[in-house]
Design a protein around this motif. Structure first.
Motif, PDB file in Angstrom:
ATOM      1  N   TYR A 233       0.853  -1.195   0.000  1.00  0.00           N
ATOM      2  CA  TYR A 233       0.000   0.000   0.000  1.00  0.00           C
ATOM      3  C   TYR A 233       0.887   1.243   0.000  1.00  0.00           C
ATOM      4  CZ  TYR A 233       0.893   0.896   5.014  1.00  0.00           C
ATOM      5  OH  TYR A 233       1.487   1.190   6.227  1.00  0.00           O
ATOM      6  N   GLY A 234       0.277   2.379  -0.419  1.00  0.00           N
ATOM      7  CA  GLY A 234       0.995   3.650  -0.386  1.00  0.00           C
ATOM      8  C   GLY A 234       1.913   3.889  -1.564  1.00  0.00           C
ATOM      9  N   ASN A 235       1.750   3.140  -2.627  1.00  0.00           N
ATOM     10  CA  ASN A 235       2.623   3.265  -3.796  1.00  0.00           C
ATOM     11  C   ASN A 235       1.864   3.986  -4.904  1.00  0.00           C
ATOM     12  OD1 ASN A 235       4.144   2.663  -6.212  1.00  0.00           O
ATOM     13  ND2 ASN A 235       5.150   1.009  -5.075  1.00  0.00           N
ATOM     14  N   ASN A 236       2.407   5.075  -5.418  1.00  0.00           N
ATOM     15  CA  ASN A 236       1.700   5.858  -6.436  1.00  0.00           C
ATOM     16  C   ASN A 236       1.585   5.140  -7.780  1.00  0.00           C
ATOM     17  OD1 ASN A 236       1.124   7.913  -4.718  1.00  0.00           O
ATOM     18  ND2 ASN A 236       2.529   9.414  -5.619  1.00  0.00           N
ATOM     19  N   ASN A 237       2.281   4.010  -7.934  1.00  0.00           N
ATOM     20  CA  ASN A 237       2.081   3.201  -9.140  1.00  0.00           C
ATOM     21  C   ASN A 237       0.756   2.456  -9.109  1.00  0.00           C
ATOM     22  OD1 ASN A 237       4.519   3.861 -10.381  1.00  0.00           O
ATOM     23  ND2 ASN A 237       5.639   2.223  -9.335  1.00  0.00           N
ATOM     24  N   LEU A 238       0.148   2.399  -7.926  1.00  0.00           N
ATOM     25  CA  LEU A 238      -1.140   1.728  -7.776  1.00  0.00           C
ATOM     26  C   LEU A 238      -2.271   2.713  -8.036  1.00  0.00           C
ATOM     27  CD1 LEU A 238      -0.275  -0.250  -4.512  1.00  0.00           C
ATOM     28  CD2 LEU A 238      -0.078  -1.030  -6.888  1.00  0.00           C
ATOM     29  N   SER A 239      -3.474   2.204  -8.216  1.00  0.00           N
ATOM     30  CA  SER A 239      -4.606   3.041  -8.606  1.00  0.00           C
ATOM     31  C   SER A 239      -5.173   3.816  -7.415  1.00  0.00           C
ATOM     32  CB  SER A 239      -5.700   2.154  -9.203  1.00  0.00           C
ATOM     33  OG  SER A 239      -6.911   2.871  -9.330  1.00  0.00           O
ATOM     34  N   ALA A 240      -5.491   5.079  -7.666  1.00  0.00           N
ATOM     35  CA  ALA A 240      -6.161   5.874  -6.634  1.00  0.00           C
ATOM     36  C   ALA A 240      -7.533   5.286  -6.328  1.00  0.00           C
ATOM     37  CB  ALA A 240      -6.304   7.319  -7.108  1.00  0.00           C
ATOM     38  N   GLY A 241      -8.141   4.652  -7.321  1.00  0.00           N
ATOM     39  CA  GLY A 241      -9.455   4.033  -7.130  1.00  0.00           C
ATOM     40  C   GLY A 241      -9.439   2.874  -6.161  1.00  0.00           C
ATOM     41  N   THR A 242      -8.278   2.285  -5.923  1.00  0.00           N
ATOM     42  CA  THR A 242      -8.147   1.195  -4.945  1.00  0.00           C
ATOM     43  C   THR A 242      -7.515   1.694  -3.649  1.00  0.00           C
ATOM     44  OG1 THR A 242      -5.934   0.540  -5.702  1.00  0.00           O
ATOM     45  CG2 THR A 242      -7.828  -0.472  -6.817  1.00  0.00           C
ATOM     46  N   ASN A 243      -7.443   3.026  -3.492  1.00  0.00           N
ATOM     47  CA  ASN A 243      -6.775   3.620  -2.322  1.00  0.00           C
ATOM     48  C   ASN A 243      -5.295   3.257  -2.264  1.00  0.00           C
ATOM     49  OD1 ASN A 243      -8.984   5.045  -1.123  1.00  0.00           O
ATOM     50  ND2 ASN A 243      -9.801   3.076  -0.412  1.00  0.00           N
ATOM     51  N   TYR A 244      -4.707   3.073  -3.461  1.00  0.00           N
ATOM     52  CA  TYR A 244      -3.278   2.745  -3.567  1.00  0.00           C
ATOM     53  C   TYR A 244      -2.942   1.454  -2.810  1.00  0.00           C
ATOM     54  CZ  TYR A 244      -3.334   7.606  -5.075  1.00  0.00           C
ATOM     55  OH  TYR A 244      -3.650   8.784  -5.721  1.00  0.00           O
ATOM     56  N   ILE A 245      -3.793   0.458  -2.998  1.00  0.00           N
ATOM     57  CA  ILE A 245      -3.640  -0.830  -2.314  1.00  0.00           C
ATOM     58  C   ILE A 245      -3.601  -1.933  -3.366  1.00  0.00           C
ATOM     59  CG2 ILE A 245      -4.809  -2.524  -0.820  1.00  0.00           C
ATOM     60  CD1 ILE A 245      -6.166  -0.075   0.535  1.00  0.00           C
ATOM     61  N   ARG A 246      -2.775  -2.945  -3.138  1.00  0.00           N
ATOM     62  CA  ARG A 246      -2.765  -4.122  -4.016  1.00  0.00           C
ATOM     63  C   ARG A 246      -2.587  -5.380  -3.180  1.00  0.00           C
ATOM     64  NH1 ARG A 246       1.087  -7.334  -7.364  1.00  0.00           N
ATOM     65  NH2 ARG A 246       2.843  -6.233  -6.399  1.00  0.00           N
ATOM     66  N   GLN A 247      -3.496  -6.337  -3.403  1.00  0.00           N
ATOM     67  CA  GLN A 247      -3.271  -7.661  -2.816  1.00  0.00           C
ATOM     68  C   GLN A 247      -2.251  -8.361  -3.700  1.00  0.00           C
ATOM     69  OE1 GLN A 247      -5.586 -11.528  -3.196  1.00  0.00           O
ATOM     70  NE2 GLN A 247      -6.444 -10.775  -1.259  1.00  0.00           N
ATOM     71  N   VAL A 248      -1.072  -8.562  -3.162  1.00  0.00           N
ATOM     72  CA  VAL A 248      -0.008  -9.220  -3.917  1.00  0.00           C
ATOM     73  C   VAL A 248      -0.263 -10.722  -3.946  1.00  0.00           C
ATOM     74  CG1 VAL A 248       2.487  -9.567  -4.097  1.00  0.00           C
ATOM     75  CG2 VAL A 248       1.588  -7.406  -3.188  1.00  0.00           C
ATOM     76  N   LEU A 249      -0.612 -11.296  -2.787  1.00  0.00           N
ATOM     77  CA  LEU A 249      -0.922 -12.723  -2.694  1.00  0.00           C
ATOM     78  C   LEU A 249      -1.986 -12.948  -1.631  1.00  0.00           C
ATOM     79  CD1 LEU A 249       2.559 -14.519  -2.712  1.00  0.00           C
ATOM     80  CD2 LEU A 249       0.788 -14.733  -4.461  1.00  0.00           C
ATOM     81  N   PRO A 250      -2.946 -13.848  -1.885  1.00  0.00           N
ATOM     82  CA  PRO A 250      -3.873 -14.255  -0.825  1.00  0.00           C
ATOM     83  C   PRO A 250      -3.144 -15.171   0.154  1.00  0.00           C
ATOM     84  CG  PRO A 250      -4.219 -15.604  -2.756  1.00  0.00           C
ATOM     85  CD  PRO A 250      -3.163 -14.587  -3.138  1.00  0.00           C
ATOM     86  N   LEU A 251      -3.820 -15.619   1.178  1.00  0.00           N
ATOM     87  CA  LEU A 251      -3.207 -16.547   2.128  1.00  0.00           C
ATOM     88  C   LEU A 251      -2.760 -17.814   1.404  1.00  0.00           C
ATOM     89  CD1 LEU A 251      -5.742 -15.981   5.015  1.00  0.00           C
ATOM     90  CD2 LEU A 251      -3.263 -15.628   5.228  1.00  0.00           C
ATOM     91  N   THR A 252      -1.490 -18.161   1.567  1.00  0.00           N
ATOM     92  CA  THR A 252      -0.931 -19.299   0.836  1.00  0.00           C
ATOM     93  C   THR A 252       0.167 -19.959   1.651  1.00  0.00           C
ATOM     94  OG1 THR A 252       0.195 -19.995  -1.200  1.00  0.00           O
ATOM     95  CG2 THR A 252       0.736 -17.816  -0.362  1.00  0.00           C
ATOM     96  N   ARG A 253       0.360 -21.256   1.392  1.00  0.00           N
ATOM     97  CA  ARG A 253       1.490 -21.969   1.982  1.00  0.00           C
ATOM     98  C   ARG A 253       2.660 -22.066   0.997  1.00  0.00           C
ATOM     99  NH1 ARG A 253       0.118 -27.388   5.101  1.00  0.00           N
ATOM    100  NH2 ARG A 253       2.365 -27.164   5.456  1.00  0.00           N
ATOM    101  N   ASP A 254       2.505 -21.499  -0.187  1.00  0.00           N
ATOM    102  CA  ASP A 254       3.572 -21.530  -1.182  1.00  0.00           C
ATOM    103  C   ASP A 254       4.575 -20.421  -0.863  1.00  0.00           C
ATOM    104  OD1 ASP A 254       5.233 -21.519  -3.379  1.00  0.00           O
ATOM    105  OD2 ASP A 254       3.622 -21.819  -4.835  1.00  0.00           O
ATOM    106  N   LEU A 255       5.528 -20.718   0.001  1.00  0.00           N
ATOM    107  CA  LEU A 255       6.453 -19.692   0.480  1.00  0.00           C
ATOM    108  C   LEU A 255       7.433 -19.247  -0.595  1.00  0.00           C
ATOM    109  CD1 LEU A 255       7.133 -21.095   4.056  1.00  0.00           C
ATOM    110  CD2 LEU A 255       5.550 -19.283   3.384  1.00  0.00           C
TER     111      LEU A 255
END
Length: 384
Positions: A91-113
């Protein structure tokens, strides 16, 4: 005559029912369940500020993912081994959309470390506008949190701007998270008074979490130990025990090697050794692409895999010999993992003595590790 017809109909119905029942029983013939019956779950969401000033934070996260996960390697919840799922947001990255409040889910909960590591190494910083309330709400609402009250579920949010910025006020979000059994811990990158004045302490208190501060620009301290070289060598040897299959096979093997390389590149921060220790534990879980894991954990039967989805080394074997090949790889893996664990016990004793003299730095890994142990204990998770 009526009685005869009635008995005949009953016989026919009974025969048909028995046939249906035999089909149903056959169809439900179990695939052995994931040892999950011998495992319990821990869920951790990492919410990382990727604005301009946070390069040091991202660097610490890249190197210390393995150390954080390893906190649970020697833990028990009753008679079960806790295994870790990790989710990642930026979050907080200006490369992200203002429409998403500058938030991106990079990965959901996963065991694939390996996938988590790969995504951490892709993160870059830019900007920005850091909205803590918005990203916490996103994680609480969008992730698939386990419903059980026995599961330790937690959010760690790290950043350096006031906690109260943005369109979503964090107080209500933090209150609602603990109502769902999810603890929110806040990590202010800077001094304690600035973090407290900026709302980071209050946010943690409302979610029954912990308010922490770190120096995001401080290099993670690593104490070299005599066991390090052999641990790293065995980590590479472990890779030869993985047998890829299906569409994800080549990608999985390739990413395994890539994350080894990333860890070796961060060797001064101890990433190579910590990754090797993870690979020797139940937390290194690759059923989606490795036949040894998949068959051992009952995710699939070897005979059900099409020849076209098998690697060349298995295709050239007679079907009767394939399971023996997998069993041999599993035995070799367990031997290597056991040796890494033995070396790590020796290493931990060596490092503990050195740390007595130097003390621990206030970095991301130590902040998270201490908190995990304290909070997981409330879920009756015992640490060695």
């Amino acid at each position: 005559m009526k009685t005869h017809r009635f008995l005949l109909r009953r016989c026919l119905l009974a025969t048909a029912f028995a046939g249906v029942l035999s089909v149903v029983v056959h169809a439900a013939e179990p695939v052995v369940d994931d040892p999950p019956k011998a495992e319990s779950l821990v869920q951790i969401a990492l919410l990382l500020d990727t604005s301009n000033s946070m390069d040091g934070l991202i660097e610490q996260a890249k190197t210390q993912l393995w150390k954080v996960v390893n906190e649970f390697n020697n833990a028990k919840q009753g008679d079960k081994v806790p295994v870790v799922q990790v989710a990642l947001y930026e979050y907080g990255n200006n490369n992200l959309s203002a429409g998403t409040n500058y938030i991106r889910q990079v990965l959901p909960l996963t065991r694939d470390l390996d996938k988590v590591s790969a995504e951490l190494f892709k993160l870059t910083t830019n900007g920005g506008s850091e909205f803590c309330g918005a990203v916490i709400r996103e994680a609480i609402d969008k992730l698939e949190w386990d419903k059980s009250s026995k599961v330790y579920k937690t959010v760690f949010i790290a950043g350096n701007e006031p906690f109260t910025q943005g369109p979503v006020q964090p107080d209500e979000v933090c209150r609602s998270s603990i109502n769902k059994g999810i603890v929110v811990n806040t990590i202010h990158c800077g001094n304690e008074s600035d973090g407290a004045n900026g709302g980071w302490r209050r946010g943690a208190a409302l979610a029954e979490g912990k308010f922490l501060t770190i120096d995001q620009d401080k290099a993670v301290a690593h104490i070299e130990a005599p066991q390090d070289k052999e641990i790293s060598k065995l980590s590479v040897e472990l890779n030869a025990t993985y047998v890829s299959y299906g569409a994800k096979g080549k990608e999985g093997l390739s990413n395994q090697t890539a994350q080894d390389s990333n860890a070796f590149a961060k060797a001064p921060a101890g990433a190579a050794e910590q990754r090797a220790i993870t690979k020797s534990s139940a937390n290194y879980y690759n059923t989606s692409w490795d036949l040894v894991d998949a068959t051992k954990r009952g995710k699939m039967k070897l005979e059900s895999v099409k020849d076209s989805e098998l690697p060349e080394e298995l295709r050239k074997l007679a079907p009767a010999d394939r399971q023996a090949f997998i069993d041999q790889k599993q035995a070799e893996r367990e031997r290597l993992q056991k040796r890494i664990q033995e070396l790590n016990k020796e290493r931990q004793q060596f490092v503990a003595e050195k740390q007595k003299a130097s003390g621990e730095a206030k970095t991301l890994d130590t902040a998270i590790a201490t908190t995990l142990r304290e909070q997981a204990a409330k879920k009756e998770i015992r640490f060695e």
